[in-house]
Motif scaffolding. Sequence first.
Motif, mmCIF file in Angstrom:
data_model
loop_
_atom_site.group_PDB
_atom_site.id
_atom_site.type_symbol
_atom_site.label_atom_id
_atom_site.label_comp_id
_atom_site.label_asym_id
_atom_site.label_seq_id
_atom_site.Cartn_x
_atom_site.Cartn_y
_atom_site.Cartn_z
ATOM 1 N N GLY A 30 0.323 -0.694 -0.109
ATOM 2 C CA GLY A 30 -0.424 0.096 0.179
ATOM 3 C C GLY A 30 0.866 1.406 0.017
ATOM 4 N N PRO A 31 0.793 1.990 -0.455
ATOM 5 C CA PRO A 31 1.391 4.007 -0.528
ATOM 6 C C PRO A 31 1.494 4.078 0.735
ATOM 7 N N SER A 32 2.657 4.662 1.154
ATOM 8 C CA SER A 32 3.235 5.048 2.515
ATOM 9 C C SER A 32 3.492 6.745 2.138
ATOM 10 N N VAL A 78 -2.987 2.329 7.389
ATOM 11 C CA VAL A 78 -2.917 2.159 8.857
ATOM 12 C C VAL A 78 -2.549 3.622 8.853
ATOM 13 N N ALA A 79 -2.064 4.704 7.897
ATOM 14 C CA ALA A 79 -1.592 6.276 7.522
ATOM 15 C C ALA A 79 -3.368 6.910 8.206
ATOM 16 N N THR A 80 -4.717 5.908 7.962
ATOM 17 C CA THR A 80 -5.580 6.457 7.752
ATOM 18 C C THR A 80 -6.116 6.026 9.183
ATOM 19 N N PHE A 413 -1.264 8.494 -1.161
ATOM 20 C CA PHE A 413 -2.468 8.291 -0.348
ATOM 21 C C PHE A 413 -3.289 8.678 -0.473
ATOM 22 N N ASN A 414 -4.092 7.755 -0.156
ATOM 23 C CA ASN A 414 -5.777 8.765 -0.353
ATOM 24 C C ASN A 414 -6.475 7.921 1.111
ATOM 25 N N TRP A 418 -10.039 3.942 2.883
ATOM 26 C CA TRP A 418 -10.035 2.608 4.079
ATOM 27 C C TRP A 418 -10.892 3.848 5.000
ATOM 28 N N LEU A 419 -12.529 4.584 4.200
ATOM 29 C CA LEU A 419 -13.186 5.133 5.252
ATOM 30 C C LEU A 419 -14.365 4.588 5.304
#
Length: 462
Positions: A30-32, A78-80, A413-414, A418-419
């Motif tokens: 996934g984008p990091s 993870v970032a989300t 990243f988007n 993940w919402l």
Amino acid sequence: MNSPISSGTSQAWAALGADSSLLDRVSYGGPSGGLPARLPVMELARATVAVCSLAAAELNSLRTGRPVMRVRVDDEAVATAFLSDRLVRVDGRGWSTFSPLSRFWRAADGWVRTHANYPHHRARLLAALGVQRDAGEKAVDAVARAIAGLTALEVEETVYAVGGLAIAARGPEDWDKSEQGITAAAQPLLTTARIDDAPDRMPDGAPLPCAGLRVLDLTRVLAGPVATRTLALQGADVLRIDAPQLPESQEAHNDTGMGKRSTTLDLGQTTDRRLFEELLGEADVVVTGYRPGALERFGLTPEALAERRPGLVIAQLSAWGRYGPWHERRGFDSLVQVATGIAELEGSPDSPGVLPAQALDHGTGYLLAAGVLRALTEQHRTGGTRLVRLALAQTAHWLIHDLAPAPGEDEGFNAEHWLTETDSPMGRLRHALPPVSYEGGPVDWARPPGRWGTDAPVWGGA
């Protein structure tokens, strides 16, 4: 292509006392690029979620008899999740996580950061600085003038003397040379201990790692609630208990109350204390997130808890650790960033900076959940009341000194990926999906948060 196991994941898994051979179950993708920073924040986020996911898969294997399932850590998820407190919405409405008096201020010789999100902290800050409590919008200007006339350490000492929250900005070298910093540097990332030889009570055959387990959640913003939210995801019956005289933000609870119920009990009152003891008598896990000393006065030391409920898993979280001259100080993620030098490292010559998320809180929260899951695993194997301890300052030390940058930052990243949305008692709730996952594991919480403090003080289904 899967990247090799990150050094951060290996370090955290070793700190948990776990079997290193299980690390081959972990992969990344996934984008990091969701947590850009000078410090390796993405590596901290990835590693803490990875070990939490692997600990859940390990316990699931033990309870079901199946092999340990594979863990896929998606950096975008993870970032989300690390930004979840900023992304939550109710009927499209967001909220500000910081009040006007929670910010950086110029002192006579440097910078100070204050925390005044709660009414009692705001009142103490104003009192310490000689500002009228009813100053309203003029309070910001009055506080600025008061702080400008003092050194940063004078502000810190004056505000802390009355129970408020203010920290003088330090560089990482200054923190490392301080008594608290020296003491913290000698501590591990987290500690685990076995208190006694109580037998294990956990039955096999559960569909989820924490199914059938009861968790008393005695935590507040933000790391503790993240941990117990994660235990709820894994099937635990989580009951959060707050003191009625300490109000909580419903907006914060909309983010961290996923999967839980919430009630209030005053442990200083006979009736409420009796209700608490009845709940404790059927609990499997107790998670605390108050400063050291705050709950001990109610007889809630690990030793006392083990005597009253042998076989518990007890998890304790604090800001500064249970050692050194600051061990009884209150603290929050933003203040730990300022004290340990993170604000300087992330800032500019003109002003301090901040991490792209409350990463100490979120990262420590996932480590705390991982610690509980691993303690349950070890308890299921050999019994014993278990104790897990973490501190935000230890996570900060790990971030500054021990973690290497994550390879190949991806700018794609988007968070929208993940919402999700669900109906809740407050309205249509948008929230981040959980990043903790393994093959066949849960992908969302079984229930949305309710209204803070309105549930009955009973276990689910009782």
